[in-house]
Design a protein around this motif. Structure first.
Motif, PDB file in Angstrom:
ATOM      1  N   PHE A  87      45.830 -73.841 -39.517  1.00  0.00           N
ATOM      2  CA  PHE A  87      45.289 -72.665 -39.990  1.00  0.00           C
ATOM      3  C   PHE A  87      46.240 -71.691 -40.453  1.00  0.00           C
ATOM      4  CE2 PHE A  87      43.946 -68.235 -38.747  1.00  0.00           C
ATOM      5  CZ  PHE A  87      42.903 -68.209 -39.748  1.00  0.00           C
ATOM      6  N   ASN A  88      46.128 -71.450 -41.585  1.00  0.00           N
ATOM      7  CA  ASN A  88      47.099 -70.646 -42.523  1.00  0.00           C
ATOM      8  C   ASN A  88      48.621 -71.009 -42.374  1.00  0.00           C
ATOM      9  OD1 ASN A  88      45.080 -69.175 -43.549  1.00  0.00           O
ATOM     10  ND2 ASN A  88      45.237 -67.549 -42.061  1.00  0.00           N
ATOM     11  N   ALA A  89      48.780 -72.279 -42.417  1.00  0.00           N
ATOM     12  CA  ALA A  89      50.026 -72.713 -42.193  1.00  0.00           C
ATOM     13  C   ALA A  89      50.762 -73.432 -43.153  1.00  0.00           C
ATOM     14  CB  ALA A  89      49.887 -74.004 -41.096  1.00  0.00           C
ATOM     15  N   GLU A  90      50.695 -72.717 -44.582  1.00  0.00           N
ATOM     16  CA  GLU A  90      51.211 -73.322 -45.867  1.00  0.00           C
ATOM     17  C   GLU A  90      52.661 -73.470 -45.634  1.00  0.00           C
ATOM     18  OE1 GLU A  90      50.248 -70.737 -49.076  1.00  0.00           O
ATOM     19  OE2 GLU A  90      51.315 -69.116 -48.389  1.00  0.00           O
ATOM     20  N   LYS A  91      53.457 -72.501 -44.925  1.00  0.00           N
ATOM     21  CA  LYS A  91      54.770 -72.332 -44.901  1.00  0.00           C
ATOM     22  C   LYS A  91      55.404 -73.654 -44.020  1.00  0.00           C
ATOM     23  CE  LYS A  91      55.109 -67.355 -46.074  1.00  0.00           C
ATOM     24  NZ  LYS A  91      55.646 -66.003 -45.388  1.00  0.00           N
ATOM     25  N   THR A  92      54.640 -73.923 -43.089  1.00  0.00           N
ATOM     26  CA  THR A  92      55.403 -74.933 -42.132  1.00  0.00           C
ATOM     27  C   THR A  92      54.719 -76.305 -42.199  1.00  0.00           C
ATOM     28  OG1 THR A  92      53.946 -74.068 -40.346  1.00  0.00           O
ATOM     29  CG2 THR A  92      56.121 -73.102 -40.705  1.00  0.00           C
ATOM     30  N   ILE A  93      53.518 -76.568 -42.660  1.00  0.00           N
ATOM     31  CA  ILE A  93      52.644 -77.628 -42.400  1.00  0.00           C
ATOM     32  C   ILE A  93      53.394 -79.021 -43.083  1.00  0.00           C
ATOM     33  CG2 ILE A  93      51.072 -77.321 -44.305  1.00  0.00           C
ATOM     34  CD1 ILE A  93      49.002 -78.518 -42.449  1.00  0.00           C
ATOM     35  N   GLY A  94      54.024 -78.927 -44.273  1.00  0.00           N
ATOM     36  CA  GLY A  94      54.573 -79.663 -44.992  1.00  0.00           C
ATOM     37  C   GLY A  94      55.746 -80.352 -44.083  1.00  0.00           C
ATOM     38  N   LEU A 107      45.287 -76.059 -46.918  1.00  0.00           N
ATOM     39  CA  LEU A 107      44.536 -77.385 -47.289  1.00  0.00           C
ATOM     40  C   LEU A 107      45.094 -78.271 -48.787  1.00  0.00           C
ATOM     41  CD1 LEU A 107      42.091 -79.075 -47.092  1.00  0.00           C
ATOM     42  CD2 LEU A 107      40.919 -77.537 -48.565  1.00  0.00           C
ATOM     43  N   SER A 108      45.494 -77.427 -49.633  1.00  0.00           N
ATOM     44  CA  SER A 108      46.375 -78.119 -50.779  1.00  0.00           C
ATOM     45  C   SER A 108      47.155 -78.841 -50.642  1.00  0.00           C
ATOM     46  CB  SER A 108      46.295 -77.198 -51.892  1.00  0.00           C
ATOM     47  OG  SER A 108      47.352 -76.116 -51.612  1.00  0.00           O
ATOM     48  N   VAL A 109      48.275 -78.353 -49.716  1.00  0.00           N
ATOM     49  CA  VAL A 109      49.335 -78.757 -49.066  1.00  0.00           C
ATOM     50  C   VAL A 109      49.153 -80.216 -48.605  1.00  0.00           C
ATOM     51  CG1 VAL A 109      51.503 -78.536 -47.707  1.00  0.00           C
ATOM     52  CG2 VAL A 109      50.929 -76.841 -48.853  1.00  0.00           C
ATOM     53  N   ALA A 110      48.282 -80.014 -47.471  1.00  0.00           N
ATOM     54  CA  ALA A 110      47.965 -81.377 -46.942  1.00  0.00           C
ATOM     55  C   ALA A 110      47.192 -82.403 -47.620  1.00  0.00           C
ATOM     56  CB  ALA A 110      46.600 -80.989 -45.591  1.00  0.00           C
TER      57      ALA A 110
END
Length: 267
Positions: free
Chosen positions: A18-25, A53-56
């Motif tokens: 959830f709102n993790a674009e900075k760390t999910i990668g 979502l787009s990063v995932a």
């Protein structure tokens, strides 16, 4: 270790996001780059408003082991973990939050432990810590080789992002959808109350990101959640109080050591 058995054992990794674009990668790469490769990664996208979502999806396009399961809105971490467990293809499930990381040999070492202790449903590791910017602390969380129900009541030494758990145990003791308790702690207590024990590897195979925005980030709120977790799992006030006092003392010591280790690392 039986190499053939190890190679055949699929592990389902459940990652709420959830709102993790900075760390999910980073979190995703730490799963896909494990020395143990027979895994699936289920990313439960929980209605993020950023680029999570787009990063995932970019990783899913490159690696068929990645599956993305959108919740269609923000349902919360407990719902997301429970959904991941339901969708998991494997007999064993690992959790990793989208802001935490694994060392490369994490799963390999835990699978070796599973093969040596096949009757145990719950395995965990020690932890290293970083801040929101990714800067490390010198402090390491050491864990015992075994934890019983009574010992776990004194302090939750089982970090959710460190575990590998039998799917059947998680189906029997799903995460409670109550934002006022430590839902993972309640699940571990339920599993151990069945009379089994948890097996630990005292190595910092989890890299845990300390965040002021997380549920455990504010210590007074975390303490209240600890008390409410005792009550939620059916422990009476008189019995819960001594365990809570031990928890409070140990957690004060733990976070004092973490902060002191940051000071030492800066000098």
């Amino acid at each position: 270790m039986d190499k053939r058995s190890c190679e055949e054992m699929l592990i389902s990794v459940v990652m709420p996001a959830f709102n993790a674009e900075k760390t999910i990668g980073q979190a995703i790469r730490s799963v896909l780059e494990q020395t143990y490769q027979n895994l699936e990664l289920l990313i439960i996208e929980d209605g993020s408003a950023d680029r999570t979502l787009s990063v995932a999806e970019a990783y899913a396009e490159k690696d068929k082991r990645v599956r993305i399961l959108p919740n269609g809105g923000n349902r919360g971490v407990s719902y997301s973990r429970n959904r991941g467990v339901k969708e998991a293809k494997a007999e064993w499930v690992a959790f990793l939050d989208s802001d935490d990381l694994w060392e490369r040999e994490k799963l390999e070492k835990q699978i070796a432990a599973i093969l040596s202790e096949p009757a145990c449903p719950l395995f965990y590791t020690g932890s290293a810590f970083v801040n929101e910017q990714g800067d490390g602390y010198a402090y390491l969380l050491h864990v015992p080789e075994r934890l019983t129900y009574r010992e776990l009541l004194k302090q939750n030494l089982i970090s959710c992002s460190s575990v590998v758990v039998k799917k059947a145990a998680l189906e029997k003791h799903p995460m409670r959808q109550d934002p006022m308790i430590h839902e993972d702690f309640a699940t571990w207590l339920g599993i151990l109350k069945d009379g089994t024990c948890a097996v630990g590897i005292d190595e910092p195979l989890l890299i845990y990101r300390l965040s002021s925005k997380s549920k455990s980030g504010k210590k007074l709120r975390a303490a209240r959640m600890q008390w409410l977790t005792y009550r939620a799992v059916g422990i009476g006030r008189m019995k819960a109080f001594p365990y809570f006092m031990i928890y409070a003392w140990r957690n004060v010591r733990k976070y004092t050591k973490i902060l002191q280790s940051a000071d030492r690392k800066d000098t």
